[in-house]
Design a protein around this motif. Sequence first.
Motif, PDB file in Angstrom:
ATOM      1  N   SER A   1       2.415   1.720  -3.408  1.00  0.00           N
ATOM      2  CA  SER A   1       1.457   2.180  -4.418  1.00  0.00           C
ATOM      3  C   SER A   1       1.130   3.656  -4.223  1.00  0.00           C
ATOM      4  O   SER A   1       0.966   4.389  -5.193  1.00  0.00           O
ATOM      5  CB  SER A   1       0.187   1.339  -4.391  1.00  0.00           C
ATOM      6  OG  SER A   1      -0.616   1.629  -3.261  1.00  0.00           O
ATOM      7  N   LYS A   2       1.057   4.108  -2.976  1.00  0.00           N
ATOM      8  CA  LYS A   2       0.788   5.527  -2.697  1.00  0.00           C
ATOM      9  C   LYS A   2       1.973   6.389  -3.130  1.00  0.00           C
ATOM     10  O   LYS A   2       1.784   7.472  -3.660  1.00  0.00           O
ATOM     11  CB  LYS A   2       0.474   5.751  -1.213  1.00  0.00           C
ATOM     12  CG  LYS A   2      -0.760   5.041  -0.726  1.00  0.00           C
ATOM     13  CD  LYS A   2      -1.995   5.629  -1.335  1.00  0.00           C
ATOM     14  CE  LYS A   2      -3.234   4.944  -0.762  1.00  0.00           C
ATOM     15  NZ  LYS A   2      -4.466   5.433  -1.343  1.00  0.00           N
ATOM     16  N   CYS A   3       3.181   5.892  -2.885  1.00  0.00           N
ATOM     17  CA  CYS A   3       4.377   6.636  -3.301  1.00  0.00           C
ATOM     18  C   CYS A   3       4.435   6.769  -4.822  1.00  0.00           C
ATOM     19  O   CYS A   3       4.738   7.831  -5.346  1.00  0.00           O
ATOM     20  CB  CYS A   3       5.638   5.960  -2.779  1.00  0.00           C
ATOM     21  SG  CYS A   3       5.882   6.169  -1.007  1.00  0.00           S
TER      22      CYS A   3
ATOM     23  N   LYS B   1       1.894   6.648  -6.869  1.00  0.00           N
ATOM     24  CA  LYS B   1       0.807   7.551  -7.271  1.00  0.00           C
ATOM     25  C   LYS B   1       1.237   8.995  -7.040  1.00  0.00           C
ATOM     26  O   LYS B   1       0.979   9.861  -7.868  1.00  0.00           O
ATOM     27  CB  LYS B   1      -0.463   7.249  -6.482  1.00  0.00           C
ATOM     28  CG  LYS B   1      -1.638   8.082  -6.902  1.00  0.00           C
ATOM     29  CD  LYS B   1      -2.892   7.718  -6.138  1.00  0.00           C
ATOM     30  CE  LYS B   1      -4.040   8.610  -6.578  1.00  0.00           C
ATOM     31  NZ  LYS B   1      -5.255   8.364  -5.817  1.00  0.00           N
ATOM     32  N   GLY B   2       1.926   9.252  -5.937  1.00  0.00           N
ATOM     33  CA  GLY B   2       2.407  10.604  -5.640  1.00  0.00           C
ATOM     34  C   GLY B   2       3.441  11.070  -6.646  1.00  0.00           C
ATOM     35  O   GLY B   2       3.519  12.246  -6.987  1.00  0.00           O
TER      36      GLY B   2
ATOM     37  N   LEU C   1       0.831  -1.203   0.000  1.00  0.00           N
ATOM     38  CA  LEU C   1       0.000   0.000   0.000  1.00  0.00           C
ATOM     39  C   LEU C   1       0.867   1.255   0.000  1.00  0.00           C
ATOM     40  O   LEU C   1       0.621   2.192  -0.769  1.00  0.00           O
ATOM     41  CB  LEU C   1      -0.937  -0.009   1.208  1.00  0.00           C
ATOM     42  CG  LEU C   1      -1.836   1.206   1.377  1.00  0.00           C
ATOM     43  CD1 LEU C   1      -2.805   1.330   0.210  1.00  0.00           C
ATOM     44  CD2 LEU C   1      -2.590   1.124   2.698  1.00  0.00           C
TER      45      LEU C   1
END
Length: 62
Positions: free
Chosen positions: A54-56, A58-59, A51
């Motif tokens: 994936s957030k990194c 997306k950022g 998670l």
Amino acid sequence: MDTSFSAGIPLDTDEHADSYDRWFRAKVQAALDDPSPGIPHDQVMAEMQALIESKCKKGDAD
């Protein structure tokens, strides 16, 4: 599982602190009483790492 707390009580009051404490203790007790099997630590850590990654990513795209 709903983990939100909203008592509609002004923050920074003893009433709010007491209300939060009751809510928190009820959530902990519900988790302790839950008969479903637990999730192994390694599985949770792997899911959280995925998670975070994936957030990194997306950022980075923003």
